[in-house]
Design a protein around this motif. Sequence first.
Motif, PDB file in Angstrom:
ATOM      1  N   TRP A 118      -4.243  19.235  12.131  1.00 46.09           N
ATOM      2  CA  TRP A 118      -5.185  18.241  12.645  1.00 46.09           C
ATOM      3  C   TRP A 118      -5.649  17.133  11.280  1.00 46.09           C
ATOM      4  O   TRP A 118      -5.885  17.687  10.148  1.00 46.09           O
TER       5      TRP A 118
ATOM      6  N   ARG B 205      -6.451  24.115  10.512  1.00 50.28           N
ATOM      7  CA  ARG B 205      -5.975  22.710  10.092  1.00 50.28           C
ATOM      8  C   ARG B 205      -4.510  22.546  10.679  1.00 50.28           C
ATOM      9  O   ARG B 205      -4.188  21.529  11.164  1.00 50.28           O
TER      10      ARG B 205
ATOM     11  N   THR C  87     -11.649  13.069  13.988  1.00 55.25           N
ATOM     12  CA  THR C  87     -13.087  13.663  14.601  1.00 55.25           C
ATOM     13  C   THR C  87     -13.887  12.770  14.915  1.00 55.25           C
ATOM     14  O   THR C  87     -14.998  13.254  15.664  1.00 55.25           O
TER      15      THR C  87
ATOM     16  N   GLU D  88     -12.402  18.686  17.598  1.00 55.56           N
ATOM     17  CA  GLU D  88     -11.655  19.324  16.792  1.00 55.56           C
ATOM     18  C   GLU D  88     -11.031  20.655  17.714  1.00 55.56           C
ATOM     19  O   GLU D  88     -11.676  21.238  18.611  1.00 55.56           O
TER      20      GLU D  88
ATOM     21  N   SER E  68      -7.427  27.521  17.938  1.00 55.93           N
ATOM     22  CA  SER E  68      -8.034  26.669  18.887  1.00 55.93           C
ATOM     23  C   SER E  68      -8.383  27.420  20.155  1.00 55.93           C
ATOM     24  O   SER E  68      -8.206  28.634  20.455  1.00 55.93           O
TER      25      SER E  68
ATOM     26  N   SER F   9      -8.465  14.698   9.835  1.00 49.12           N
ATOM     27  CA  SER F   9     -10.007  14.743   9.860  1.00 49.12           C
ATOM     28  C   SER F   9     -10.691  13.321  10.572  1.00 49.12           C
ATOM     29  O   SER F   9     -11.631  13.434  10.740  1.00 49.12           O
TER      30      SER F   9
END
Length: 707
Positions: A313, A506, A318, A323, A511, A315
């Motif tokens: 992911w 990350r 976002t 997320e 999730s 940043s």
Amino acid sequence: MGDLDAAEGADAFLRHMLWRYPGQRQPIVALLGPRQSGKSDLLRAVSRACGGTVVHAALDFDENPLDPVSAAALVAFQMMRGWDNLRHGPVFHRFGLGLLALNENLDADRVRAADQIKDLIQQYTRNTRGGRFATRLEQAAATTIDVAQGALSPLVSGPGREVVSAVREQAKPVIGFLLQSAARWGVRDALRWHISVPEAESARSIDALIRLSSTSRSASVGPLMAAFLADVKDQAERHPPLRSACSCVLPVQAGRRDRHDHAWMLLVDGAQTPSGRRFLTELAGARARNQQADVDGSGAADPLLVLAACGQWQSEWTSWWCEPWRPTPRAATPQRRVPLLSRATRGLWAQENEAAVRVERGPAAAWWYPVWLDPMTEEQVGYAMDSSDPSPARPLASSVVHRLTGGHRGAVLAVLDEQFGAHPAQHGSGPAVSLLSPADEQGAPLWSAALETSLPDGLPVPGPTWSTTPAVVLTAAYLTDVRTAHDPRLPAGMPELPRSLELLRRHLWVSTFTHRPSRIRDIGWGDADGPATLHPWLARCALTALSAAHPAQGERWDEVFTAQSVALATPPVHGGDAAAVERRLFHDLALGRFAPVAAALAGRFDEDHRAWIRLLDYLSSAPCPHLYERSPQEAYALLLGDVEDGGQTVLAVATAKLLALLWLYNDPLTEHTRRWDGEIQECFSRLAHNSRLLDVSPLQQAAAAFA
């Protein structure tokens, strides 16, 4: 393995995302999934689905870490092939002229440098389709003149013959010049484009190319990437594909339902390697450059749809996207939930992002559209098992493999590996799948090999013995409690937890997509958002390491969950004192203290049946230490050994049986058989008959869920 599910995912993606109307901007789609989840398989499936009718190219930065200019050149080369529905293959004049100028060592004298650029343009023009055609015409014209001279020479004598010969020699270069000038007319727009870039400062085309040649390679990346995108846009507009039937799923808009074009596809693997990141950053920057240069707002939308495999992911996403480990988007922000690949539509991205990228100096992050790779379904896992072992009597149920692996393609392959893999236990003894089976020639257990290939850098794989609990084991134990997803802060007594949790998040191992709701979750929780959980495959491997840890099996398990129960009782608990009591019951059950937890659950039965089912669902999600060395049948007999003969009430016995059944039922290695469902249904029905509350509908609904 994986061809069937990858083909289905590719088809769904193309049907919903390939269509485009003129002037629409295309996103950079980030295909999200943890390591070895099948992202590369999906890209290859999309490439096969595109075939010869959708212009596409592929880059693999894991295999070839190219710089942005070389990568763009490779994409242009792949796209210049012949396509079934294009009359002519695409050409990239803007990019080609810029690349020639960049690679040319020009003379320091400007006049000679200009001559060099003119020669480059002439050579480039001769190599274009129009230039090659002009060369053939030039040769044909020269042959015609030679024939004419041969025919006239016998009729002309003396000085006249010399005149005919002189005319012939003068006519050949003139005709060649005229024909090549006409060919150069075909690249005039490319030359004019180089005048329009900001770096050219409105210079003439020759001077603009001289200026590009004199810049450093890093400074030239932006103009060349912008040239590449301008070529893609020009080709799509001037040479549209032949009309043919397609399966695109279009939004319902009056007058535009059927008339649409198709995007060009760029498939990028290794998108988050250093070279892949730079290429995609430059691509987004080039789109912003073209947008800035588009004064009237009509020419900045190129048709290139990028699908990039991403294992982390970023940043900057976002600002626009929630997320994957956050259950709910932040309020008062443009955040939206990341969709599954199979449900991704262009409209979800365009809803907020297209307006953002249209403005001058719009944020580069707005081009991104993260989507989550669909895990394999149980049916697809069964197909893979049939392909791996086509015998009629499969030792494992596909439902067990699917729940154990969470549909993770690499995990399914590891379980089904014929040489090593997870060998099923004998019927009635031991767990259905042993993660202690050797996974390689050195005899490393399967859980260790799985963690070795899955964990991100910075999280070491646990060994057979340890003095302190490894970070991944600590995090896996912490995340077994689904209510930790709502904790306002992490417990202070676990210094390794923040970093390991951040790494697993990350790298997409934590999730909301991996949460497996039970059959009774909706009855107790309603439409509440599902919590973020650790991927079931990684969780099972880490907890197997904990269960099998030396020096004494079981002691490490008790030590870790006892410490976590103490640490989580210290900070304020989300939900107050009642939630703190329920969390202690959860950890007691994880420690194997079944009887007192069952008694506490029975004592709260007649308070509120919906809240009771919610508590039952929460407690039964605790990890069961018995199933790491026993079969579900053995564990059930162990748990209920003294319950039915202990002189307890019908309510207490039914509650204990139901808790035991659901606790074991929620373990991924328990096969959901009709007999198991029937016993759970009977317990709920018996509890409904023994309730002192008038409203027993939640219990009846729960019983019906297992009918």
